[in-house]
Design a protein around this motif. Structure first.
Motif, PDB file in Angstrom:
ATOM      1  N   GLU A   1       0.813  -1.213   0.000  1.00  0.00           N
ATOM      2  CA  GLU A   1       0.000   0.000   0.000  1.00  0.00           C
ATOM      3  C   GLU A   1       0.851   1.269   0.000  1.00  0.00           C
ATOM      4  O   GLU A   1       0.563   2.216  -0.738  1.00  0.00           O
ATOM      5  CB  GLU A   1      -0.942   0.003   1.200  1.00  0.00           C
ATOM      6  CG  GLU A   1      -1.872   1.206   1.224  1.00  0.00           C
ATOM      7  CD  GLU A   1      -2.795   1.244   2.429  1.00  0.00           C
ATOM      8  OE1 GLU A   1      -3.475   2.265   2.610  1.00  0.00           O
ATOM      9  OE2 GLU A   1      -2.818   0.263   3.203  1.00  0.00           O
ATOM     10  N   ILE A   2       1.896   1.305   0.826  1.00  0.00           N
ATOM     11  CA  ILE A   2       2.736   2.501   0.888  1.00  0.00           C
ATOM     12  C   ILE A   2       3.837   2.458  -0.165  1.00  0.00           C
ATOM     13  O   ILE A   2       3.946   3.342  -1.019  1.00  0.00           O
ATOM     14  CB  ILE A   2       3.343   2.677   2.293  1.00  0.00           C
ATOM     15  CG1 ILE A   2       2.231   2.957   3.315  1.00  0.00           C
ATOM     16  CG2 ILE A   2       4.364   3.819   2.294  1.00  0.00           C
ATOM     17  CD1 ILE A   2       1.441   4.232   3.073  1.00  0.00           C
ATOM     18  N   ALA A   3       4.686   1.440  -0.107  1.00  0.00           N
ATOM     19  CA  ALA A   3       5.881   1.407  -0.950  1.00  0.00           C
ATOM     20  C   ALA A   3       5.566   1.305  -2.436  1.00  0.00           C
ATOM     21  O   ALA A   3       6.382   1.713  -3.275  1.00  0.00           O
ATOM     22  CB  ALA A   3       6.785   0.251  -0.530  1.00  0.00           C
ATOM     23  N   GLN A   4       4.397   0.779  -2.790  1.00  0.00           N
ATOM     24  CA  GLN A   4       4.054   0.645  -4.197  1.00  0.00           C
ATOM     25  C   GLN A   4       2.895   1.581  -4.585  1.00  0.00           C
ATOM     26  O   GLN A   4       3.048   2.463  -5.422  1.00  0.00           O
ATOM     27  CB  GLN A   4       3.697  -0.810  -4.516  1.00  0.00           C
ATOM     28  CG  GLN A   4       4.862  -1.773  -4.293  1.00  0.00           C
ATOM     29  CD  GLN A   4       4.518  -3.212  -4.618  1.00  0.00           C
ATOM     30  OE1 GLN A   4       3.684  -3.499  -5.482  1.00  0.00           O
ATOM     31  NE2 GLN A   4       5.163  -4.145  -3.934  1.00  0.00           N
ATOM     32  N   GLU A   5       1.752   1.408  -3.951  1.00  0.00           N
ATOM     33  CA  GLU A   5       0.563   2.161  -4.351  1.00  0.00           C
ATOM     34  C   GLU A   5       0.717   3.662  -4.108  1.00  0.00           C
ATOM     35  O   GLU A   5       0.465   4.476  -5.006  1.00  0.00           O
ATOM     36  CB  GLU A   5      -0.655   1.616  -3.593  1.00  0.00           C
ATOM     37  CG  GLU A   5      -1.959   2.289  -3.953  1.00  0.00           C
ATOM     38  CD  GLU A   5      -3.132   1.718  -3.151  1.00  0.00           C
ATOM     39  OE1 GLU A   5      -4.100   2.464  -2.925  1.00  0.00           O
ATOM     40  OE2 GLU A   5      -3.072   0.538  -2.749  1.00  0.00           O
ATOM     41  N   ASN A   6       1.145   4.034  -2.903  1.00  0.00           N
ATOM     42  CA  ASN A   6       1.263   5.465  -2.613  1.00  0.00           C
ATOM     43  C   ASN A   6       2.459   6.098  -3.309  1.00  0.00           C
ATOM     44  O   ASN A   6       2.436   7.293  -3.625  1.00  0.00           O
ATOM     45  CB  ASN A   6       1.318   5.694  -1.104  1.00  0.00           C
ATOM     46  CG  ASN A   6      -0.075   5.777  -0.490  1.00  0.00           C
ATOM     47  OD1 ASN A   6      -0.655   6.843  -0.387  1.00  0.00           O
ATOM     48  ND2 ASN A   6      -0.624   4.624  -0.105  1.00  0.00           N
ATOM     49  N   ALA A   7       3.482   5.320  -3.562  1.00  0.00           N
ATOM     50  CA  ALA A   7       4.593   5.838  -4.366  1.00  0.00           C
ATOM     51  C   ALA A   7       4.106   6.206  -5.759  1.00  0.00           C
ATOM     52  O   ALA A   7       4.475   7.259  -6.310  1.00  0.00           O
ATOM     53  CB  ALA A   7       5.709   4.793  -4.446  1.00  0.00           C
ATOM     54  N   GLU A   8       3.256   5.352  -6.308  1.00  0.00           N
ATOM     55  CA  GLU A   8       2.708   5.623  -7.638  1.00  0.00           C
ATOM     56  C   GLU A   8       1.796   6.847  -7.617  1.00  0.00           C
ATOM     57  O   GLU A   8       1.828   7.675  -8.542  1.00  0.00           O
ATOM     58  CB  GLU A   8       1.929   4.404  -8.130  1.00  0.00           C
ATOM     59  CG  GLU A   8       1.385   4.546  -9.539  1.00  0.00           C
ATOM     60  CD  GLU A   8       0.679   3.292 -10.022  1.00  0.00           C
ATOM     61  OE1 GLU A   8      -0.086   3.397 -11.002  1.00  0.00           O
ATOM     62  OE2 GLU A   8       0.897   2.216  -9.431  1.00  0.00           O
ATOM     63  N   ILE A   9       0.987   6.986  -6.571  1.00  0.00           N
ATOM     64  CA  ILE A   9       0.108   8.148  -6.442  1.00  0.00           C
ATOM     65  C   ILE A   9       0.935   9.428  -6.419  1.00  0.00           C
ATOM     66  O   ILE A   9       0.621  10.409  -7.099  1.00  0.00           O
ATOM     67  CB  ILE A   9      -0.759   8.026  -5.169  1.00  0.00           C
ATOM     68  CG1 ILE A   9      -1.783   6.903  -5.329  1.00  0.00           C
ATOM     69  CG2 ILE A   9      -1.454   9.357  -4.857  1.00  0.00           C
ATOM     70  CD1 ILE A   9      -2.535   6.572  -4.040  1.00  0.00           C
ATOM     71  N   PHE A  10       2.005   9.427  -5.618  1.00  0.00           N
ATOM     72  CA  PHE A  10       2.863  10.609  -5.490  1.00  0.00           C
ATOM     73  C   PHE A  10       3.502  10.977  -6.824  1.00  0.00           C
ATOM     74  O   PHE A  10       3.477  12.144  -7.249  1.00  0.00           O
ATOM     75  CB  PHE A  10       3.933  10.341  -4.432  1.00  0.00           C
ATOM     76  CG  PHE A  10       4.915  11.462  -4.246  1.00  0.00           C
ATOM     77  CD1 PHE A  10       4.521  12.679  -3.709  1.00  0.00           C
ATOM     78  CD2 PHE A  10       6.250  11.294  -4.596  1.00  0.00           C
ATOM     79  CE1 PHE A  10       5.428  13.715  -3.532  1.00  0.00           C
ATOM     80  CE2 PHE A  10       7.169  12.325  -4.427  1.00  0.00           C
ATOM     81  CZ  PHE A  10       6.761  13.534  -3.891  1.00  0.00           C
ATOM     82  N   LYS A  11       4.053   9.997  -7.513  1.00  0.00           N
ATOM     83  CA  LYS A  11       4.745  10.275  -8.775  1.00  0.00           C
ATOM     84  C   LYS A  11       3.766  10.649  -9.885  1.00  0.00           C
ATOM     85  O   LYS A  11       4.068  11.497 -10.729  1.00  0.00           O
ATOM     86  CB  LYS A  11       5.593   9.073  -9.166  1.00  0.00           C
ATOM     87  CG  LYS A  11       6.772   8.860  -8.218  1.00  0.00           C
ATOM     88  CD  LYS A  11       7.585   7.630  -8.560  1.00  0.00           C
ATOM     89  CE  LYS A  11       8.763   7.468  -7.599  1.00  0.00           C
ATOM     90  NZ  LYS A  11       9.556   6.246  -7.880  1.00  0.00           N
ATOM     91  N   HIS A  12       2.598  10.042  -9.872  1.00  0.00           N
ATOM     92  CA  HIS A  12       1.592  10.371 -10.877  1.00  0.00           C
ATOM     93  C   HIS A  12       1.137  11.825 -10.736  1.00  0.00           C
ATOM     94  O   HIS A  12       0.775  12.480 -11.730  1.00  0.00           O
ATOM     95  CB  HIS A  12       0.395   9.431 -10.759  1.00  0.00           C
ATOM     96  CG  HIS A  12      -0.653   9.652 -11.801  1.00  0.00           C
ATOM     97  ND1 HIS A  12      -0.490   9.263 -13.124  1.00  0.00           N
ATOM     98  CD2 HIS A  12      -1.887  10.233 -11.735  1.00  0.00           C
ATOM     99  CE1 HIS A  12      -1.562   9.592 -13.815  1.00  0.00           C
ATOM    100  NE2 HIS A  12      -2.429  10.185 -13.005  1.00  0.00           N
ATOM    101  N   ALA A  13       1.155  12.335  -9.484  1.00  0.00           N
ATOM    102  CA  ALA A  13       0.725  13.711  -9.235  1.00  0.00           C
ATOM    103  C   ALA A  13       1.847  14.720  -9.435  1.00  0.00           C
ATOM    104  O   ALA A  13       1.639  15.919  -9.249  1.00  0.00           O
ATOM    105  CB  ALA A  13       0.162  13.830  -7.820  1.00  0.00           C
TER     106      ALA A  13
END
Length: 345
Positions: A300-312
């Motif tokens: 959830e953090i290391a993959q999903e939220n990393a992607e959310i941050f970079k996508h934004a």
């Protein structure tokens, strides 16, 4: 009189010697397999606990059995597969908790009458199986260690509930102690600070902001008196003081919300988006509410939220490992256990 003495002597001779102390480390739980069937069994047990979902009425049962357990297991199984320990065919949480138990055994080996074991609140090894094993080995005193730095009814209390249920049908109950939460323990705060510094020293960048992400819970639970949020705040305040960081450099957020009710805020995923849109390009995330890496940290953090941050618009992201069975993490557990065993060892 001689007959009475003879009977008592016979009873004493026949009674088993019970002089050992048992220490049981308990973490949340894990599926036995990274497929839909294994996840379904785990989710059913987890979401049927009234400490986790307080309203276990007919509507919830219909939603759980008619929708959630039909759809969610397949999705979650794919997430577990991303982080699964394929060598041991188990989740990282199980691997790490076992290692914590083994290392604690070695760390207190000079107390040879203390037996250390581990269990999961949901899934296997169960609390019942490990308590039975400790009692069978002669432990007449038990220290239960919920591996949650911050107390909540949905974590620490439900561990106690299950322990009490197991002991309820024992005629000869062991004496019981439960470790308190350690959310502001100086050893814990120091271990967190050192782990953050050590991890960041290995990275090719320095974060502009560090986000401390805790597992969330419905706001209503806190409104009813759960101390969890206050203890999360206390952890972050102590960590800010130790690391000399302001509120704008070490943020507190909450992750893993579920359903449509309002949960504790600010939300981690929304914060990732906001930071990136505000121009923050480099962040690190630490998860002080987890004693061991698991689905919520590794996926959830290391993959999903990393992607959310970079996508934004974010550029560099790092997730700081939990304390796990590191030297610092084990020192926290060892000190906690030895403190609570005073008078028994």
């Amino acid at each position: 009189m001689s007959v009475v003495v003879s009977i008592d002597a016979h009873r004493t001779a026949a009674a088993p010697a019970r002089e050992r102390v048992g220490v049981l480390l308990v973490n949340l739980g894990t599926p036995d397999s990274a497929n839909a069937a294994g996840v379904r069994v785990y989710l059913k047990e987890f979401l049927s606990d009234p400490r986790v979902i307080e309203n276990q009425g007919l509507y919830w049962k219909l939603v759980l059995n008619g929708i959630i357990l039909r759809i969610r297991p397949r999705r979650k199984a794919r997430d577990y597969q991303k982080i699964w320990n394929t060598e041991k065919n188990e989740s990282p949480l199980k691997t790490i908790t076992r290692a914590q138990s083994d290392k604690l055994t070695a760390a207190i080996a000079d107390h040879d009458h203390v037996l250390v074991d581990w269990a999961m609140r949901y899934g296997n090894p169960s609390i019942r199986s490990r308590l039975d094993a400790l009692i069978a080995q002669g432990c007449d005193r038990l220290l239960v260690v919920p591996l949650y730095p911050q107390y909540s009814a949905a974590t620490s209390a439900t561990v106690c509930d299950e322990v009490f249920r197991v002991l309820a049908d024992k005629r000869a109950q062991p004496t019981l102690r439960v470790t308190p939460p350690y959310y502001d323990d100086p050893d814990y705060i120091e271990a967190l600070a050192v782990s953050i510094q050590q991890h960041l020293a290995t990275q090719p960048f320095q974060p502009e902001v560090i986000v401390a992400s805790f597992h969330g819970m419905p706001q209503a639970y806190v409104d009813k008196g759960d101390p969890y949020q206050a203890q999360c705040v206390a952890t972050v305040n102590a960590l800010r003081k130790r690391m000399v960081l302001g509120e704008d450099k070490l943020l507190l957020t909450f992750q893993s919300r579920f359903g449509f009710d309002e949960w504790l805020q600010p939300y981690t995923d929304k914060t990732m988006q906001r930071l990136a849109k505000d121009g923050v390009r480099r962040i690190a995330v630490v998860m002080p509410g987890f004693s061991a890496d698991c689905l919520e940290t590794l996926e959830e953090i290391a993959q999903e939220n990393a992607e959310i941050f970079k996508h934004a618009g974010g550029e560099q992201f790092t997730a700081i490992p939990c304390l796990n069975d590191s030297d610092g993490g084990m020192d926290v557990i060892r000190q906690l256990v030895l403190r609570e065993l005073q008078g028994w060892i």
